[in-house]
Design an enzyme around this catalytic site. Structure first.
Site, PDB file in Angstrom:
ATOM      1  N   ARG A  60       1.051  -1.588  -0.262  1.00  0.00           N
ATOM      2  CA  ARG A  60       0.058  -0.180   0.496  1.00  0.00           C
ATOM      3  C   ARG A  60       0.849   1.247  -0.286  1.00  0.00           C
ATOM      4  NH1 ARG A  60       1.598   1.512   3.611  1.00  0.00           N
ATOM      5  NH2 ARG A  60       0.840   3.366   3.721  1.00  0.00           N
ATOM      6  N   ASP A 243      -1.763  11.244  -2.066  1.00  0.00           N
ATOM      7  CA  ASP A 243      -2.657  10.414  -3.167  1.00  0.00           C
ATOM      8  C   ASP A 243      -3.010  10.521  -4.667  1.00  0.00           C
ATOM      9  OD1 ASP A 243      -2.944   8.698  -0.639  1.00  0.00           O
ATOM     10  OD2 ASP A 243      -3.027   7.337  -1.707  1.00  0.00           O
ATOM     11  N   ASN A 253      -5.801  12.554   0.481  1.00  0.00           N
ATOM     12  CA  ASN A 253      -4.556  11.696   1.729  1.00  0.00           C
ATOM     13  C   ASN A 253      -5.520  11.399   2.761  1.00  0.00           C
ATOM     14  OD1 ASN A 253      -2.144  11.518   1.692  1.00  0.00           O
ATOM     15  ND2 ASN A 253      -2.179  11.910   3.557  1.00  0.00           N
ATOM     16  N   LYS A 254      -4.691  10.205   2.888  1.00  0.00           N
ATOM     17  CA  LYS A 254      -5.752   8.929   3.864  1.00  0.00           C
ATOM     18  C   LYS A 254      -6.240  10.156   4.632  1.00  0.00           C
ATOM     19  CE  LYS A 254      -5.268   5.797   4.663  1.00  0.00           C
ATOM     20  NZ  LYS A 254      -6.087   5.162   3.782  1.00  0.00           N
TER      21      LYS A 254
HETATM   22  C1  RUB Z   1      -2.083   5.444   2.748  1.00  0.00           C
HETATM   23  C2  RUB Z   1      -1.920   7.309   2.348  1.00  0.00           C
HETATM   24  C3  RUB Z   1      -0.993   7.599   2.672  1.00  0.00           C
HETATM   25  C4  RUB Z   1      -0.600   7.921   1.257  1.00  0.00           C
HETATM   26  C5  RUB Z   1       0.111   9.487   0.968  1.00  0.00           C
HETATM   27  O1  RUB Z   1      -3.301   5.013   1.938  1.00  0.00           O
HETATM   28  O2  RUB Z   1      -3.361   7.683   2.298  1.00  0.00           O
HETATM   29  O3  RUB Z   1      -0.811   8.703   3.509  1.00  0.00           O
HETATM   30  O4  RUB Z   1      -0.253   7.189   0.557  1.00  0.00           O
HETATM   31  O5  RUB Z   1       1.249   9.322   1.054  1.00  0.00           O
HETATM   32  P1  RUB Z   1      -3.189   3.113   1.694  1.00  0.00           P
HETATM   33  P2  RUB Z   1       2.459   8.936  -0.093  1.00  0.00           P
HETATM   34  O6  RUB Z   1      -3.035   3.180   3.340  1.00  0.00           O
HETATM   35  O7  RUB Z   1      -4.850   3.368   2.319  1.00  0.00           O
HETATM   36  O8  RUB Z   1      -2.746   3.043   0.678  1.00  0.00           O
HETATM   37  O9  RUB Z   1       2.343   9.906  -1.306  1.00  0.00           O
HETATM   38  O10 RUB Z   1       4.584   8.661   0.535  1.00  0.00           O
HETATM   39  O11 RUB Z   1       1.598   7.487  -0.954  1.00  0.00           O
END
Ligand code: RUB
Length: 355
Positions: A60, A243, A253-254
Site C-alpha cells: 500500500r 495520493d 490523502n488518508k
Molecule cells: C496511504 C496514504 C498515505 C498516502 C500518502 O493510503 O494515504 O498517506 O499514500 O503517502 P493507504 P505517499 O494506506 O490506503 O494506501 O504520498 O507517500 O504515498
C-alpha cells in the site's frame, strides 16, 4: 530479468527499505499487514495475486502501488512472452484495484504505452522501462527530501499522518518521511509525532516502525489528539503524503488529513504535503472531482479480525479525504516547493523550481 534483479541488489546495498522487488525470477513483496511484528516476504506468482495484494493492503501507499504498476505490467509481459493484449489486460486489472492514488494509473499507462510502441523485444523493452520508472521514483524521493528538509528547522517537532514512507514508496523515505529522513541526516534535531491512523493503523504499525529503523525520535498519538497537541504548542509543522493532487492544489490523502489541516490553520501551524510531480493530476481540475475509495465497513467494526462494535453496527470507511488548497502552506515536490496561487504555480511546475 537480469536488469531488474540487479537493481534490487543495488538498492538493498544502499540501505533502502524495498516494498517490492524481483529475486530468482520471482516477484516478492514485504507483507505490510504483518508489520511491525513480522517481516514476512510473500512471493507473487501472477497478476491476479498482485491485484489481490494491493486490494488487501498487503502492499500500500501511493508510491509503492505506483511501483506495482511497473513491476506488475513487466511480470505480465514476462509471463506472456510479450503478448500486448495480455499486457493491456494486466494493466486494466491493476488499475481497478485502488481508484484514488494516481501514480498507479500513470505508471500502468506508461508501461502499456511502451509495450504498444515497442520496436524490438517487448519483454526487454518493458524491463528497461520498469527499471527507469523505479529509478526515477527513487530519485524523486531524494530530491523532494532535500527541498522539504529546507523547511525544517533544528528543534522542530513535525506531525505526520498515516504512512508516507520508504515502504509506501521506492525505499528511501517515500514522500513525507523523505523530508523527515533528509532533515535528520542533515543533523537537525527533530522529533516526529505520528498519528496512529484509524482504522488500518498505518501510523502506529508502519511509520513508527520506520522511524525506529531510521533512528528518528518519535511519539505516537491517536488521530483525535492532534488538535490538543497543536493547540498546546507541541507541533511546529505538519508534513503528510498525497495520493493525488488536483490541478488547483487540492489534496487527496488518508482520511483524517483534512481534520488535521483545519486544526493547523486555526493554530497557525504550517501544513505541507510532500509529493512528486507524478502525483499531480492535471486532468482533475479540483478535489471534488477525485474519486474517494470506499472500503469495507468491516475494516471499521473490527481491528485485525477482532470485533469492536456490536454485531450489526453499520459503519462507513472513506479511505481518503480532500484537503482544499486554502489549508495548504506548500506542496513539496522533486522540483521544489510550490506555494499559492497553486493552480498557476503547479502549471509552471515543469518550467520552474521553487515557485
Ligand atoms: C496511504 C496514504 C498515505 C498516502 C500518502 O493510503 O494515504 O498517506 O499514500 O503517502 P493507504 P505517499 O494506506 O490506503 O494506501 O504520498 O507517500 O504515498
Amino acid at each position: 530479468m537480469r536488469l531488474i534483479e540487479e537493481l534490487a541488489n543495488r538498492h538493498r546495498e544502499s540501505e533502502l527499505a524495498l516494498p517490492i522487488w524481483f529475486e530468482n525470477r520471482t516477484l516478492r513483496l514485504l507483507d505490510q499487514l504483518k508489520l511491525p511484528f513480522e517481516e514476512d516476504i510473500q512471493s507473487i506468482a501472477s497478476i491476479e495475486e498482485l491485484g489481490e495484494a494491493i486490494r488487501s493492503m498487503m502492499i500500500r501507499g501511493s508510491g509503492a502501488i505506483g511501483l506495482c504498476g511497473a513491476y506488475g505490467v513487466y511480470l505480465a509481459a514476462y509471463q506472456s512472452k510479450g503478448d500486448v493484449e495480455k499486457i493491456r489486460q494486466a494493466g486494466d486489472l491493476l488499475k481497478s484495484t485502488r481508484p484514488t492514488a494516481v501514480n498507479l494509473m500513470k505508471t500502468v499507462d506508461e508501461m502499456v504505452a511502451t509495450a504498444v510502441s515497442a520496436q524490438g523485444d517487448v519483454v526487454e523493452t518493458l524491463e528497461q522501462k520498469a527499471v527507469e520508472i523505479i529509478e526515477r521514483q527513487l530519485e524523486f524521493e531524494y530530491q523532494l527530501g532535500k527541498y522539504g528538509a529546507e523547511l525544517i528547522e533544528d528543534g522542530d517537532t513535525i506531525m505526520t499522518h498515516c504512512h508516507s514512507g520508504a515502504l509506501g514508496g521506492a525505499g528511501y523515505g517515500g514522500r513525507a518521511l523523505s523530508v523527515i529522513r533528509a532533515a535528520h541526516e542533515q543533523g537537525k534535531n527533530i522529533h516526529v509525532f505520528t498519528c496512529e491512523t484509524r482504522p488500518y493503523l498505518q501510523g502506529a504499525r508502519i511509520t513508527a516502525y520506520e522511524l525506529k529503523k531510521f533512528g528518528i525520535p518519535h511519539t505516537l498519538i491517536t488521530d483525535n489528539m492532534s488538535g490538543f497537541c497543536m493547540n498546546t504548542g507541541k507541533i511546529d509543522k505538519i508534513v503528510v503524503g498525497s495520493d493525488r493532487v488536483s490541478a488547483n492544489g487540492d489534496l487527496a490523502n488518508k482520511v483524517g488529513t483534512y481534520m488535521h489541516a483545519l486544526a493547523a490553520k486555526e493554530n497557525g501551524i504550517p501544513f505541507y504535503t510532500a509529493t512528486s510531480s507524478h502525483t499531480i493530476d492535471f486532468d482533475t481540475p479540483s478535489g471534488d472531482a477525485i474519486e474517494v475509495e470506499m472500503r469495507n465497513a468491516d475494516e471499521v467494526t473490527q481491528i485485525k479480525g477482532v470485533r469492536i462494535a456490536p454485531e450489526g453496527t453499520s459503519a462507513l470507511y472513506p479511505s481518503f479525504d480532500i484537503t482544499p488548497n486554502k489549508l495548504i502552506s506548500g506542496i513539496i515536490t522533486e522540483k521544489g516547493v510550490i506555494t499559492a496561487p497553486f493552480e498557476q504555480n503547479l502549471g509552471r511546475l515543469n518550467e520552474k523550481v521553487n515557485v
